[in-house]
Scaffold this active site. Structure first.
Site, short mmCIF file in Angstrom:
data_model
loop_
_atom_site.label_atom_id
_atom_site.label_comp_id
_atom_site.label_asym_id
_atom_site.label_seq_id
_atom_site.Cartn_x
_atom_site.Cartn_y
_atom_site.Cartn_z
N HIS A 280 0.84 -1.20 0.00
CA HIS A 280 0.00 0.00 0.00
C HIS A 280 0.88 1.26 0.00
O HIS A 280 0.60 2.22 -0.73
CB HIS A 280 -0.88 0.04 1.25
CG HIS A 280 -1.83 -1.10 1.40
ND1 HIS A 280 -1.71 -2.04 2.39
CD2 HIS A 280 -2.93 -1.44 0.69
CE1 HIS A 280 -2.70 -2.91 2.29
NE2 HIS A 280 -3.46 -2.58 1.26
N GLY B 166 -2.72 -2.09 -7.29
CA GLY B 166 -1.58 -2.99 -7.29
C GLY B 166 -1.74 -4.12 -8.30
O GLY B 166 -2.84 -4.66 -8.48
N LYS C 16 -0.77 -6.93 -7.78
CA LYS C 16 -1.07 -8.13 -7.01
C LYS C 16 -2.51 -8.59 -7.24
O LYS C 16 -2.79 -9.78 -7.32
CB LYS C 16 -0.87 -7.84 -5.52
CG LYS C 16 -0.77 -9.11 -4.75
CD LYS C 16 -1.09 -8.97 -3.32
CE LYS C 16 -2.08 -10.02 -2.96
NZ LYS C 16 -3.16 -9.48 -2.19
N VAL D 116 4.65 -5.65 -4.47
CA VAL D 116 5.73 -5.56 -3.48
C VAL D 116 5.74 -6.88 -2.70
O VAL D 116 4.69 -7.37 -2.27
CB VAL D 116 5.51 -4.36 -2.54
CG1 VAL D 116 6.59 -4.32 -1.47
CG2 VAL D 116 5.48 -3.07 -3.34
N SER E 106 0.41 -8.88 1.75
CA SER E 106 -1.05 -8.86 1.76
C SER E 106 -1.51 -8.70 3.21
O SER E 106 -0.90 -9.27 4.12
CB SER E 106 -1.59 -10.17 1.19
OG SER E 106 -2.94 -10.35 1.54
P1 AMP Z 1 -6.41 -3.99 -0.37
O1 AMP Z 1 -6.28 -3.14 0.85
O2 AMP Z 1 -5.95 -5.39 -0.20
O3 AMP Z 1 -7.79 -3.87 -1.00
O4 AMP Z 1 -5.41 -3.36 -1.42
C1 AMP Z 1 -5.48 -2.00 -1.77
C2 AMP Z 1 -4.62 -1.75 -2.98
O5 AMP Z 1 -3.27 -2.10 -2.67
C3 AMP Z 1 -5.04 -2.62 -4.18
O6 AMP Z 1 -4.90 -1.86 -5.37
C4 AMP Z 1 -4.04 -3.74 -4.13
O7 AMP Z 1 -3.80 -4.33 -5.40
C5 AMP Z 1 -2.80 -3.01 -3.64
N1 AMP Z 1 -1.86 -3.96 -3.05
C6 AMP Z 1 -2.12 -4.88 -2.08
N2 AMP Z 1 -1.02 -5.63 -1.83
C7 AMP Z 1 -0.04 -5.17 -2.66
C8 AMP Z 1 1.32 -5.53 -2.89
N3 AMP Z 1 1.91 -6.52 -2.23
N4 AMP Z 1 2.02 -4.84 -3.83
C9 AMP Z 1 1.43 -3.83 -4.53
N5 AMP Z 1 0.15 -3.44 -4.35
C10 AMP Z 1 -0.59 -4.10 -3.43
#
Ligand code: AMP
Length: 285
Positions: free
Chosen positions: A37, A147, A149, A176, A185
């Site tokens: 993030h 991301g 991911k 990342v 994650s």
């Molecule tokens: P989330 O909080 O899991 O919904 O993720 C929020 C944003 O952060 C989304 O666009 C995800 O794809 C991105 N994101 C989560 N984990 C990673 C990571 N390891 N590397 C890059 N972006 C990430």
């Protein structure tokens, strides 16, 4: 850094920034922020004059048997991470602020949202598209950061932006990872020690796929079978899906050429983890 809890509050802050001539970057998240993030926020900081990070555990994107209640939350820590990475405002609305009584509108990106992760998480991408469309309308960003991911999410949301003519530049940031390759994650927090060791099988399987392609593999079905076998070799992992697919349409690919998406999902204990790689298939000389 400011904290806003209401639509009106965040609109006011964004409106002031725009009046000062600043471009607006949006980073939507569900919180429990980690380096992945933070990287999105840093990218937004580098590109934009004003950075809005949203923290909202969106009930619409969780299935009835999923982890909505137990999803990890730590707002105080998140505010620190967001501030250090360069956010100007964190928008952290209550569920009723985003979905007031009588909320009845839903955005669905047909086709792209029902394959891969969508097959085992019915309704998930509709929930994602709906909340992101609403966040886009609240913040009206110039750019939005997601991301790699969650690769399928980027494909679904790019299609939504195109189809509904949102005037927003979509930026995808590379995944990342921890030192052993595991994609960062928020859900990694669920893993017990032995499970944490086992989940490196996801990244290892993607690396194996890359090596096989470099060694000359051009048969998508054979590659998929090899990846599945590698993952099934880890006793703590239960494969949800393995996909060798076209990165734009997400359709399965049998003859490997051009750029390829290899995407995986597995359950380790009760935790479902995903990972993916975009692999350039060398043209035969
Ligand atoms: P989330 O909080 O899991 O919904 O993720 C929020 C944003 O952060 C989304 O666009 C995800 O794809 C991105 N994101 C989560 N984990 C990673 C990571 N390891 N590397 C890059 N972006 C990430």
């Amino acid at each position: 850094m400011e904290l806003a809890a209401t639509v009106q509050g965040v609109r006011q802050l964004v409106g002031d920034a725009r009046a000062r001539g600043l471009s607006i970057g949006l980073v939507p998240t569900m919180g429990f922020l980690h380096e992945g993030h933070a990287e999105l926020i840093r990218r937004a900081r580098a590109d934009c004059g004003f950075v809005v990070v949203t923290i909202f555990v969106n009930p619409l994107q969780f299935g009835p048997c999923e982890d909505l209640e137990s999803y990890p939350r730590d707002l105080a820590r998140d505010l620190q991470v967001a501030a250090v990475a360069g956010a100007d405002v964190v928008f952290h609305p209550a569920v009723e602020e985003m979905y007031p009584p009588g909320f009845a509108t839903h955005v669905d990106v047909h086709g792209l949202g029902t394959v891969l992760c969508g097959a085992s998480r019915p309704g998930h991408f509709g929930g994602v598209a709906t909340v992101v469309a609403k966040l886009f309308n609240i913040v009206l960003p110039d750019r939005a950061y997601f991301g790699q991911k969650d690769y399928q999410q980027t494909v679904v949301l790019r299609r939504m932006v195109r189809d509904l003519a949102f005037d927003i530049e979509m930026v995808t940031v590379p995944t990342v990872r921890h030192e052993d390759g595991l994609a960062m994650s928020s859900r990694n927090a669920y893993l017990a020690t032995a499970e944490r060791r086992a989940v490196t099988v996801l990244h290892d399987s993607l690396e194996m796929a890359r090596h096989r392609i470099l060694a000359g593999e051009r048969d998508g079905t054979a590659l998929e079978a090899a990846i599945r076998e590698r993952m099934e070799g880890e006793p703590l992992a239960r494969v949800d899906y393995v996909a060798v697919a076209d990165p734009d349409t997400l359709a399965p690919v049998t003859r490997l050429e051009g750029t390829l998406l290899v995407a995986l999902a597995a359950f380790v204990g009760r935790t479902r983890l995903i990972d993916n790689a975009l692999i350039d298939v060398p043209a035969r000389g």
